[in-house]
Design a protein around this motif. Structure first.
Motif: not given
Length: 444
Positions: A407, A410, A429
């Motif tokens: 996460v 991203a 995600v």
């Protein structure tokens, strides 16, 4: 490389203008950059760039793009004194420190004057580029039917100088937020672009300090983004000459203090101990300077059905972003790279092709910035159901990114403009964020 067109003029030796000149140099036999300011010989502050005394963060997306335009750019920056690092800058989103990730390759940070001086030196070294400073562009020249721009009328700021005409096959406006292109288009009989504004009332104060080995435990910096409930934020980044630059402020009327004692109290309100701990031991070496930014402005040139041939608008003249997100320099670099690629197919209809192409990255950065600003009640924007759901998701995303490397990767890629905002909604995600929410609920 064979030059296919005779000459081009760039209005403004900003970062956008310098990058555009580099792009044009591969197609045009002669490129002239006209700058109203007196350009310094090195990394010095410029009167025409009042914001250059404040922090400028070149995002990863911009750094990578500048390297493609100017091979060896990173090495040039380090040679000029920029601070090189391997460990990443800490970034706080919604008050949560994003999970630190291994640094891919070398990163560099520096002042805006140093960055600009490195680019200016590279552009000035191009054999077909000339930079003319202390000179105003008064207006564009046009063909008899006013359908094509054929150059510009310029006037040196030297005493006794008279206006002269500079012919060009392409004129590129990189004059920034104060661009007069909308006025010039109207004078030529063309429609001015529609404008979208997002009031942010951002105010920030900057000081520079001596950088010592114990500061931030040797890390290159910390960034805290404002969020609902905490409209204050700040940048603390290493610079050349063993310095740290601190830019601290807030959105929607937050007023950062100018005196050191109150500044410490202001810093203590941020969701990180880095800022107050730094200030308690740091030695200030410059006086504070303040900057106010009232609103983000986007000009929708991509919507125009007609546009004069031989003319183009780039950089902040197209879109001026809330500076707390650091998008401006990166979008300027990306725009220049797009222009270079489009010119490989020829200069015909380059404006229409460019505006359509650049709308994608501009829209991605604009959406990221304005969506963040709209989360604040003070923005005056009534949230839709979709935006309320997205706001809740972003809050949970930040919490997950504090401990989840996937996460975090991203989120950082979006913040650094190496990926588009929809990356944080990708199934991989989204699934991990939902699992974090579920785990948190069970623990609670």
């Amino acid at each position: 490389m064979i030059k296919t067109t005779e000459s081009a003029v760039v209005i403004g030796a900003s970062i956008a203008g310098l990058a555009a000149a580099r792009a044009l140099s591969e197609t045009y036999a002669k490129v002239t950059v006209v700058e109203r300011d007196v350009l310094p010989g090195g990394a010095e502050h410029r009167r025409a760039v009042p914001q250059d005394k404040h922090v400028h963060s070149l995002l990863a997306g911009g750094s990578v793009t500048l390297e493609t335009l100017f091979p060896g750019f990173g090495d040039d920056m380090v040679a000029a004194g920029a601070f090189a690092f391997r460990s990443g800058v800490d970034w706080y989103l919604d008050g949560h420190r994003i999970q630190a990730l291994p640094q891919r390759g070398r990163g560099v940070v520096s002042s805006r004057p140093l960055l600009e001086s490195v680019l200016r030196k590279r552009v000035a070294a191009l054999p077909n580029v000339t930079i003319v400073d202390n000179c105003d562009v008064l207006n564009p020249l046009a063909s008899v039917d006013r359908r094509r721009v054929t150059g510009v009328r310029v006037a040196s700021r030297a005493p006794g100088a008279t206006p002269t005409e500079l012919a060009a096959d392409l004129v590129v406006d990189a004059s920034g937020r104060a661009s007069r292109s909308a006025i010039w288009l109207a004078e030529l009989g063309f429609q001015a672009p529609r404008e979208t504004k997002m009031t942010v009332d951002t105010t920030y104060v900057t000081r520079s300090y001596r950088r010592e080995p114990h500061h931030l435990d040797g890390r290159p910096g910390t960034i805290i983004s404002p969020f609902p409930g905490s409209p204050r934020g700040g940048f603390l980044l290493a610079q050349e000459h063993d310095e740290f630059i601190l830019t601290i402020g807030g959105l929607f009327g937050e007023q950062p203090p100018m005196d050191d004692d109150t500044l410490l109290t202001f810093a203590e309100s941020l969701p990180s101990k880095d800022f107050p701990e730094f200030l308690r031991t740091a030695t200030r070496i410059t006086d504070p300077v303040k900057m106010r930014y009232p609103a983000s402005v986007r000009r929708h040139y991509e919507e125009l059905d007609e546009f004069p041939a031989g003319y183009l608008v780039v950089g902040d003249a197209v879109c001026s972003f809330n500076p707390v997100y650091g998008h401006g320099m990166t979008i300027a670099a990306v725009s220049a790279a797009l222009l270079r690629d489009l010119l490989e197919a020829g200069p015909d209809d380059v404006a229409q092709r460019f505006f359509r192409a650049v709308a994608g990255p501009v829209d991605a950065a604009w959406t990221l910035a304005t969506r963040s600003d709209m989360r604040f009640t003070a923005s005056g924007v009534t949230p839709t159901l979709e935006s309320r759901l997205l706001d809740r998701y972003i809050t949970r995303l930040a919490r997950a990114a504090a401990t989840d490397e996937v996460v975090a990767a991203a989120v950082i890629s979006v913040l650094q403009l190496t990926e588009t905002p929809d990356t944080i909604l990708a199934p991989a995600v989204l699934g991990r964020v939902l699992r974090h929410m579920s785990n948190a609920a069970r623990v609670g």
